[in-house]
Design a protein around this motif. Sequence first.
Motif, PDB file in Angstrom:
ATOM      1  N   PRO A  86     -34.077 -38.522 -44.961  1.00 37.65           N
ATOM      2  CA  PRO A  86     -33.052 -37.500 -44.724  1.00 37.65           C
ATOM      3  C   PRO A  86     -31.649 -38.088 -44.557  1.00 37.65           C
ATOM      4  N   VAL A  87     -31.546 -39.223 -43.872  1.00 36.22           N
ATOM      5  CA  VAL A  87     -30.236 -39.868 -43.701  1.00 36.22           C
ATOM      6  C   VAL A  87     -29.703 -40.349 -45.044  1.00 36.22           C
ATOM      7  N   SER A  88     -30.592 -40.942 -45.845  1.00 36.25           N
ATOM      8  CA  SER A  88     -30.179 -41.426 -47.166  1.00 36.25           C
ATOM      9  C   SER A  88     -29.713 -40.283 -48.051  1.00 36.25           C
ATOM     10  N   GLU A  89     -30.466 -39.188 -48.043  1.00 34.75           N
ATOM     11  CA  GLU A  89     -30.094 -38.030 -48.851  1.00 34.75           C
ATOM     12  C   GLU A  89     -28.745 -37.465 -48.407  1.00 34.75           C
ATOM     13  N   PHE A  90     -28.501 -37.493 -47.110  1.00 42.76           N
ATOM     14  CA  PHE A  90     -27.237 -36.978 -46.569  1.00 42.76           C
ATOM     15  C   PHE A  90     -26.069 -37.867 -46.999  1.00 42.76           C
ATOM     16  N   ILE A  91     -26.233 -39.175 -46.835  1.00 41.35           N
ATOM     17  CA  ILE A  91     -25.121 -40.096 -47.114  1.00 41.35           C
ATOM     18  C   ILE A  91     -24.851 -40.203 -48.612  1.00 41.35           C
ATOM     19  N   ARG A  92     -25.864 -40.093 -49.453  1.00 43.77           N
ATOM     20  CA  ARG A  92     -25.656 -40.318 -50.881  1.00 43.77           C
ATOM     21  C   ARG A  92     -24.813 -39.239 -51.539  1.00 43.77           C
ATOM     22  N   TYR A  93     -24.636 -38.106 -50.861  1.00 41.24           N
ATOM     23  CA  TYR A  93     -23.758 -37.067 -51.402  1.00 41.24           C
ATOM     24  C   TYR A  93     -22.319 -37.212 -50.915  1.00 41.24           C
ATOM     25  N   MET A  94     -22.081 -38.149 -50.023  1.00 46.17           N
ATOM     26  CA  MET A  94     -20.713 -38.393 -49.570  1.00 46.17           C
ATOM     27  C   MET A  94     -19.955 -39.199 -50.626  1.00 46.17           C
ATOM     28  N   PRO A  95     -18.710 -38.835 -50.934  1.00 46.22           N
ATOM     29  CA  PRO A  95     -17.950 -39.591 -51.939  1.00 46.22           C
ATOM     30  C   PRO A  95     -17.589 -40.982 -51.447  1.00 46.22           C
ATOM     31  N   VAL A  96     -17.989 -41.995 -52.204  1.00 45.13           N
ATOM     32  CA  VAL A  96     -17.734 -43.376 -51.806  1.00 45.13           C
ATOM     33  C   VAL A  96     -16.240 -43.674 -51.637  1.00 45.13           C
ATOM     34  N   PRO A  97     -15.345 -43.149 -52.510  1.00 47.64           N
ATOM     35  CA  PRO A  97     -13.920 -43.436 -52.299  1.00 47.64           C
ATOM     36  C   PRO A  97     -13.401 -43.023 -50.921  1.00 47.64           C
ATOM     37  N   ALA A  98     -14.040 -42.004 -50.318  1.00 49.91           N
ATOM     38  CA  ALA A  98     -13.611 -41.576 -48.985  1.00 49.91           C
ATOM     39  C   ALA A  98     -13.885 -42.638 -47.927  1.00 49.91           C
ATOM     40  N   PHE A  99     -14.821 -43.560 -48.225  1.00 52.28           N
ATOM     41  CA  PHE A  99     -15.143 -44.610 -47.269  1.00 52.28           C
ATOM     42  C   PHE A  99     -14.175 -45.791 -47.342  1.00 52.28           C
ATOM     43  N   VAL A 100     -13.330 -45.836 -48.385  1.00 47.79           N
ATOM     44  CA  VAL A 100     -12.465 -46.999 -48.588  1.00 47.79           C
ATOM     45  C   VAL A 100     -11.594 -47.315 -47.366  1.00 47.79           C
ATOM     46  N   PRO A 101     -10.896 -46.323 -46.772  1.00 42.80           N
ATOM     47  CA  PRO A 101     -10.102 -46.657 -45.573  1.00 42.80           C
ATOM     48  C   PRO A 101     -10.948 -47.225 -44.435  1.00 42.80           C
ATOM     49  N   LEU A 102     -12.151 -46.658 -44.250  1.00 43.00           N
ATOM     50  CA  LEU A 102     -13.028 -47.160 -43.192  1.00 43.00           C
ATOM     51  C   LEU A 102     -13.511 -48.569 -43.497  1.00 43.00           C
ATOM     52  N   ILE A 103     -13.851 -48.821 -44.754  1.00 37.57           N
ATOM     53  CA  ILE A 103     -14.299 -50.158 -45.141  1.00 37.57           C
ATOM     54  C   ILE A 103     -13.215 -51.193 -44.864  1.00 37.57           C
ATOM     55  N   MET A 104     -11.964 -50.823 -45.143  1.00 37.04           N
ATOM     56  CA  MET A 104     -10.851 -51.749 -44.881  1.00 37.04           C
ATOM     57  C   MET A 104     -10.720 -52.041 -43.396  1.00 37.04           C
ATOM     58  N   VAL A 105     -11.032 -51.047 -42.557  1.00 37.97           N
ATOM     59  CA  VAL A 105     -10.991 -51.249 -41.096  1.00 37.97           C
ATOM     60  C   VAL A 105     -12.177 -52.086 -40.643  1.00 37.97           C
ATOM     61  N   TRP A 106     -13.374 -51.798 -41.221  1.00 34.10           N
ATOM     62  CA  TRP A 106     -14.599 -52.456 -40.778  1.00 34.10           C
ATOM     63  C   TRP A 106     -14.675 -53.919 -41.213  1.00 34.10           C
ATOM     64  N   VAL A 107     -14.373 -54.193 -42.487  1.00 33.73           N
ATOM     65  CA  VAL A 107     -14.600 -55.551 -42.994  1.00 33.73           C
ATOM     66  C   VAL A 107     -13.331 -56.228 -43.509  1.00 33.73           C
ATOM     67  N   GLY A 108     -12.187 -55.567 -43.385  1.00 32.55           N
ATOM     68  CA  GLY A 108     -10.937 -56.177 -43.836  1.00 32.55           C
ATOM     69  C   GLY A 108     -10.658 -55.875 -45.293  1.00 32.55           C
ATOM     70  N   ILE A 109      -9.773 -56.653 -45.902  1.00 34.04           N
ATOM     71  CA  ILE A 109      -9.366 -56.384 -47.283  1.00 34.04           C
ATOM     72  C   ILE A 109      -9.720 -57.548 -48.214  1.00 34.04           C
ATOM     73  N   ASN A 110     -10.633 -58.402 -47.767  1.00 33.88           N
ATOM     74  CA  ASN A 110     -11.021 -59.539 -48.605  1.00 33.88           C
ATOM     75  C   ASN A 110     -12.140 -59.132 -49.568  1.00 33.88           C
ATOM     76  N   GLU A 111     -12.851 -60.112 -50.127  1.00 31.67           N
ATOM     77  CA  GLU A 111     -13.903 -59.831 -51.105  1.00 31.67           C
ATOM     78  C   GLU A 111     -15.023 -58.972 -50.515  1.00 31.67           C
ATOM     79  N   SER A 112     -15.269 -59.112 -49.219  1.00 31.80           N
ATOM     80  CA  SER A 112     -16.339 -58.336 -48.584  1.00 31.80           C
ATOM     81  C   SER A 112     -16.113 -56.840 -48.729  1.00 31.80           C
ATOM     82  N   ALA A 113     -14.853 -56.414 -48.721  1.00 29.94           N
ATOM     83  CA  ALA A 113     -14.551 -54.986 -48.846  1.00 29.94           C
ATOM     84  C   ALA A 113     -14.942 -54.459 -50.218  1.00 29.94           C
ATOM     85  N   LYS A 114     -14.634 -55.224 -51.279  1.00 27.22           N
ATOM     86  CA  LYS A 114     -14.986 -54.783 -52.623  1.00 27.22           C
ATOM     87  C   LYS A 114     -16.508 -54.717 -52.795  1.00 27.22           C
ATOM     88  N   ILE A 115     -17.186 -55.725 -52.266  1.00 29.04           N
ATOM     89  CA  ILE A 115     -18.647 -55.765 -52.353  1.00 29.04           C
ATOM     90  C   ILE A 115     -19.253 -54.602 -51.566  1.00 29.04           C
TER      91      ILE A 115
END
Length: 263
Positions: free
Chosen positions: A105-134
Motif C-alpha cells: 500500500p505504501v509503494s502504491e501510494f508513493i509511486r503516483y507522486m510526481p518525482v519532480p516534486a521531490f527535487v527540492p526535498l532531495i536537495m535538502v536531504w542529500v545536498g546537490i552533489n551526485e547523490s541527489a541525481k542518483i
Amino acid sequence: MRKFFAIRTKINLKIFNALAAGVFLLILILWMVLSEQGSISPIFLPTPRSVFGYLANVMTTGQIWSDIGISFYRIFMGFILAAVIGIPLGILAGTFNFAEALIQPVSEFIRYMPVPAFVPLIMVWVGINESAKIAVIFLGTLFQLIPMVADSVRAVPDDLLSAAYTLGAKPRTVILKVIIPAIAPRTMDTLRIMMGWAWTYLVVAELVAANSGLGYSILKAQRFLKTDAIFGGILIIGFLGLMTDRLFVLANRKLFPWAEGGS
C-alpha cells in the motif's frame, strides 16, 4: 497476408527487421519533408541535416562523450540501488500477506507522486552533489518496481508451491528454489521496463544543480533556443535507451532460454 494478422504467429525475422527499419525511415522522411519545405521555422523543427550535423560535431570534438559517461553513471547507480532494494521487497510482498500489508500500500501510494516534486526535498536531504541525481532516479524506479515484482511472485502457479511442500520443502527453500527461479525471466523483463523509466527521469535528475550530463546539455540548449542540440540530445538518449533495452532482451534470452520456448 493472412499470416500477418494471425494472433501471436511469428513472422520471418528479415520481414520483422524490414518493417521495423521501415517505420524509422518513414519517420525520418516525414521529418525531412516537414522541416525542409520551410513552412515550419527551424526554431520549432530543425532539419535532420542540422541535427545530425550537430551530433557529428559534438562527437568529433569529444564534447558529448563526458556527458554520456556521467549520465550513464547516474542512471545505473540509481537503477542498481532500486533493484537491490526493490526486488527483495517485491518478493516479500508477493509471498507473505503480512509483508504485502506492510509494503505494497505504501509503494502504491508513493509511486503516483510526481518525482519532480521531490527535487527540492532531495536537495535538502542529500545536498546537490551526485547523490541527489542518483536519488531522483532511485525514487522514480523503486516504487514502480516493487508492485511489479510482487505481481510476478503471485503469478507463480500454486501447483509448483504445492509440489514443493509435498516433497518436504520448507518456506525458505520454496522461496529460493521455486519462487525466485520461476520469476527470474519475468523479473528481467520488469527490470528492462524500469530501465526505460530511469532514462526518462534523467532530465529531471539533472535539474538538480547539474553542470554536466545529457539532460543538462538539453536544458542548456533550451535556454538559447538551440533546437538542433535539443533534438540531438533527445536522439542520443533514445538511442542509448534502445541499446540498453536490447541488451536486456539478449540477456534474458541467454540466461533464461526456456522462457521463450528455447532449449
